[in-house]
Design a protein around this motif. Structure first.
Motif, PDB file in Angstrom:
ATOM      1  N   GLU A 129      22.208  10.959  -0.595  1.00  0.00           N
ATOM      2  CA  GLU A 129      22.080   9.501  -0.498  1.00  0.00           C
ATOM      3  C   GLU A 129      20.927   9.079   0.416  1.00  0.00           C
ATOM      4  OE1 GLU A 129      23.754   7.133  -2.139  1.00  0.00           O
ATOM      5  OE2 GLU A 129      24.861   8.667  -3.244  1.00  0.00           O
ATOM      6  N   SER A 130      20.220  10.036   0.997  1.00  0.00           N
ATOM      7  CA  SER A 130      19.153   9.692   1.936  1.00  0.00           C
ATOM      8  C   SER A 130      17.931   9.132   1.216  1.00  0.00           C
ATOM      9  CB  SER A 130      18.774  10.908   2.775  1.00  0.00           C
ATOM     10  OG  SER A 130      18.378  11.986   1.955  1.00  0.00           O
ATOM     11  N   GLU A 131      17.101   8.413   1.952  1.00  0.00           N
ATOM     12  CA  GLU A 131      15.995   7.658   1.347  1.00  0.00           C
ATOM     13  C   GLU A 131      14.930   8.563   0.754  1.00  0.00           C
ATOM     14  OE1 GLU A 131      12.863   4.043   2.420  1.00  0.00           O
ATOM     15  OE2 GLU A 131      14.240   4.790   3.946  1.00  0.00           O
ATOM     16  N   SER A 132      14.420   8.152  -0.379  1.00  0.00           N
ATOM     17  CA  SER A 132      13.348   8.879  -1.063  1.00  0.00           C
ATOM     18  C   SER A 132      12.112   8.987  -0.182  1.00  0.00           C
ATOM     19  CB  SER A 132      12.992   8.156  -2.366  1.00  0.00           C
ATOM     20  OG  SER A 132      11.828   8.705  -2.945  1.00  0.00           O
ATOM     21  N   TYR A 133      11.369  10.073  -0.384  1.00  0.00           N
ATOM     22  CA  TYR A 133      10.091  10.243   0.303  1.00  0.00           C
ATOM     23  C   TYR A 133       8.997   9.362  -0.321  1.00  0.00           C
ATOM     24  CZ  TYR A 133      12.261  14.511   2.165  1.00  0.00           C
ATOM     25  OH  TYR A 133      13.098  15.409   2.786  1.00  0.00           O
ATOM     26  N   HIS A 134       9.278   8.791  -1.476  1.00  0.00           N
ATOM     27  CA  HIS A 134       8.278   8.029  -2.228  1.00  0.00           C
ATOM     28  C   HIS A 134       8.549   6.537  -2.073  1.00  0.00           C
ATOM     29  CE1 HIS A 134       7.003  11.787  -4.305  1.00  0.00           C
ATOM     30  NE2 HIS A 134       8.264  12.101  -4.067  1.00  0.00           N
ATOM     31  N   LYS A 135       7.538   5.800  -1.668  1.00  0.00           N
ATOM     32  CA  LYS A 135       7.703   4.382  -1.355  1.00  0.00           C
ATOM     33  C   LYS A 135       7.067   3.488  -2.430  1.00  0.00           C
ATOM     34  CE  LYS A 135       9.230   5.968   2.582  1.00  0.00           C
ATOM     35  NZ  LYS A 135      10.679   6.070   2.828  1.00  0.00           N
ATOM     36  N   ASP A 136       7.510   2.229  -2.451  1.00  0.00           N
ATOM     37  CA  ASP A 136       6.915   1.185  -3.303  1.00  0.00           C
ATOM     38  C   ASP A 136       6.736   1.655  -4.748  1.00  0.00           C
ATOM     39  OD1 ASP A 136       6.673  -0.566  -1.074  1.00  0.00           O
ATOM     40  OD2 ASP A 136       4.830   0.467  -0.475  1.00  0.00           O
ATOM     41  N   LEU A 137       7.782   2.204  -5.321  1.00  0.00           N
ATOM     42  CA  LEU A 137       7.684   2.759  -6.670  1.00  0.00           C
ATOM     43  C   LEU A 137       7.249   1.717  -7.688  1.00  0.00           C
ATOM     44  CD1 LEU A 137      10.871   5.044  -6.808  1.00  0.00           C
ATOM     45  CD2 LEU A 137       8.540   5.647  -6.124  1.00  0.00           C
ATOM     46  N   GLU A 138       7.697   0.477  -7.517  1.00  0.00           N
ATOM     47  CA  GLU A 138       7.368  -0.565  -8.492  1.00  0.00           C
ATOM     48  C   GLU A 138       5.875  -0.902  -8.511  1.00  0.00           C
ATOM     49  OE1 GLU A 138       8.076  -2.796  -4.672  1.00  0.00           O
ATOM     50  OE2 GLU A 138       8.825  -0.993  -5.656  1.00  0.00           O
ATOM     51  N   LYS A 139       5.135  -0.481  -7.489  1.00  0.00           N
ATOM     52  CA  LYS A 139       3.693  -0.748  -7.418  1.00  0.00           C
ATOM     53  C   LYS A 139       2.855   0.410  -7.971  1.00  0.00           C
ATOM     54  CE  LYS A 139       4.313  -3.596  -3.290  1.00  0.00           C
ATOM     55  NZ  LYS A 139       3.981  -3.765  -1.838  1.00  0.00           N
ATOM     56  N   GLN A 140       3.510   1.521  -8.322  1.00  0.00           N
ATOM     57  CA  GLN A 140       2.769   2.700  -8.775  1.00  0.00           C
ATOM     58  C   GLN A 140       2.486   2.653 -10.272  1.00  0.00           C
ATOM     59  OE1 GLN A 140       4.318   6.478  -7.472  1.00  0.00           O
ATOM     60  NE2 GLN A 140       4.951   5.686  -5.477  1.00  0.00           N
ATOM     61  N   THR A 141       1.445   3.363 -10.683  1.00  0.00           N
ATOM     62  CA  THR A 141       1.115   3.480 -12.103  1.00  0.00           C
ATOM     63  C   THR A 141       2.091   4.443 -12.777  1.00  0.00           C
ATOM     64  OG1 THR A 141      -0.359   5.373 -11.824  1.00  0.00           O
ATOM     65  CG2 THR A 141      -1.331   3.163 -11.546  1.00  0.00           C
ATOM     66  N   VAL A 142       2.113   4.411 -14.094  1.00  0.00           N
ATOM     67  CA  VAL A 142       2.949   5.346 -14.843  1.00  0.00           C
ATOM     68  C   VAL A 142       2.572   6.778 -14.499  1.00  0.00           C
ATOM     69  CG1 VAL A 142       3.443   6.233 -17.164  1.00  0.00           C
ATOM     70  CG2 VAL A 142       3.435   3.764 -16.738  1.00  0.00           C
ATOM     71  N   GLY A 143       1.277   7.054 -14.449  1.00  0.00           N
ATOM     72  CA  GLY A 143       0.824   8.408 -14.129  1.00  0.00           C
ATOM     73  C   GLY A 143       1.289   8.872 -12.766  1.00  0.00           C
ATOM     74  N   ASP A 144       1.199   7.989 -11.773  1.00  0.00           N
ATOM     75  CA  ASP A 144       1.622   8.351 -10.416  1.00  0.00           C
ATOM     76  C   ASP A 144       3.137   8.570 -10.346  1.00  0.00           C
ATOM     77  OD1 ASP A 144      -0.934   8.326  -9.400  1.00  0.00           O
ATOM     78  OD2 ASP A 144      -0.811   6.246  -8.669  1.00  0.00           O
ATOM     79  N   LEU A 145       3.893   7.757 -11.072  1.00  0.00           N
ATOM     80  CA  LEU A 145       5.346   7.928 -11.097  1.00  0.00           C
ATOM     81  C   LEU A 145       5.724   9.272 -11.702  1.00  0.00           C
ATOM     82  CD1 LEU A 145       6.394   4.346 -12.221  1.00  0.00           C
ATOM     83  CD2 LEU A 145       6.880   5.372  -9.995  1.00  0.00           C
ATOM     84  N   LEU A 146       5.094   9.606 -12.807  1.00  0.00           N
ATOM     85  CA  LEU A 146       5.392  10.877 -13.466  1.00  0.00           C
ATOM     86  C   LEU A 146       5.024  12.061 -12.580  1.00  0.00           C
ATOM     87  CD1 LEU A 146       4.189  10.060 -17.088  1.00  0.00           C
ATOM     88  CD2 LEU A 146       6.533  10.104 -16.230  1.00  0.00           C
ATOM     89  N   LYS A 147       3.886  11.963 -11.910  1.00  0.00           N
ATOM     90  CA  LYS A 147       3.471  13.050 -11.007  1.00  0.00           C
ATOM     91  C   LYS A 147       4.457  13.191  -9.847  1.00  0.00           C
ATOM     92  CE  LYS A 147      -1.499  12.682 -11.950  1.00  0.00           C
ATOM     93  NZ  LYS A 147      -2.813  12.211 -11.421  1.00  0.00           N
TER      94      LYS A 147
END
Length: 268
Positions: free
Chosen positions: A5-23
């Motif tokens: 349940e701890s916080e993801s290491y990845h921030k501001d997911l909604e601001k990322q591109t599709v490519g960055d999300l997939l990576k």
């Protein structure tokens, strides 16, 4: 807070591109196999204990809620067609019943007594093995079932993704695959689910090999449920006996399985 349940290491997911999300997702997924490798001694202990029970006629049960329950049902449902075992050899049970496979049943996982009632419907006995699947290791449905099964002399194990969880403490052969925070915080269908699927594959496949359901590296007892599998079985027979495709196909249809076709051919 638990690791799952701890916080993801990845921030501001909604601001990322599709490519960055997939990576980012792929980057996290790469760590899962390493986490499973770190748990191999625990997986080995549970698998050996399961093999020993099943060689004496016991069955393998999985219980879980949500994604974990669905993964158990998936693994169980694939054993009959892959290894030719009876549908009652490996049994998956999900909190909320079969309708929960497709649609979540509210609060089903919170009932600590229901798992044992569900297991009793299958006449579970002390010869059998019960593996509880829960990413958090805190699901009441699973913990309750494990505790009651252990009281009844049933071998108990679990697959969870938090260290030192109540579920792991309740069973004899815990498997703890600590995959870390999810890409989307708390979304344990991701890395935790992948880890659970990998461990289930390892356990059931190894058990079936140990029970004699594989020869060489081939599924000689697989069910011939479609044209693709008939073609695969034909190729197995052809390779094993060094005969023509047409003869191998005829043998397979005559005897109904790769094993029986090869065995009866060699008796000639």
């Amino acid at each position: 807070m638990s690791i799952t349940e701890s916080e993801s290491y990845h921030k501001d997911l909604e601001k990322q591109t599709v490519g960055d999300l997939l990576k980012g997702i792929n980057q996290e997924d790469k760590s899962v196999a390493d986490a499973v490798e770190a748990s191999l001694p625990q997986i080995e202990q549970l698998t050996i204990a399961t093999v020993n029970r099943m060689k004496l006629g016991g069955r393998l049960f999985y219980i879980g809620a949500g994604t974990s329950g669905r993964l158990g049902i998936l693994d169980a449902s694939e054993c009959p067609p892959t290894f030719g075992v009876d549908h009652n050899t490996v049994i998956g049970i999900i909190a909320g019943g079969d309708s929960a496979i497709r649609k979540a049943v509210e609060f089903a996982e919170d009932n600590e007594q229901q798992a044992w009632e569900d297991l009793k419907a299958f006449d579970i006995t002390s010869k059998d093995v019960l593996i509880g699947i829960a990413a958090s290791g805190t699901t009441p449905y699973v913990i309750g079932g494990i505790k009651k099964a252990k009281e009844e002399g049933i071998l108990t194990g679990c697959i969870c993704c938090n260290p030192g969880s109540p579920l792991a403490s309740a069973c004899e052969c815990p498997v703890e695959v600590v995959v870390g925070p999810e890409f989307v915080t708390g979304s344990t269908r991701m890395k935790a689910g992948t880890a659970q699927k990998m461990v289930l594959n390892m356990i059931s496949t190894t058990v079936m090999i140990q029970l004699g359901k594989v020869e060489g590296n081939r599924m000689v007892d697989m069910q011939l449920s479609n044209d693709k599998l008939v073609a695969r079985g034909t190729k197995m027979i052809q390779d094993a006996l060094n005969i023509e495709t047409s003869e191998a196909h005829e043998l397979l249809l005559q005897h109904g399985s790769v094993r029986q076709a090869i065995t009866n051919y060699k008796k000639k």
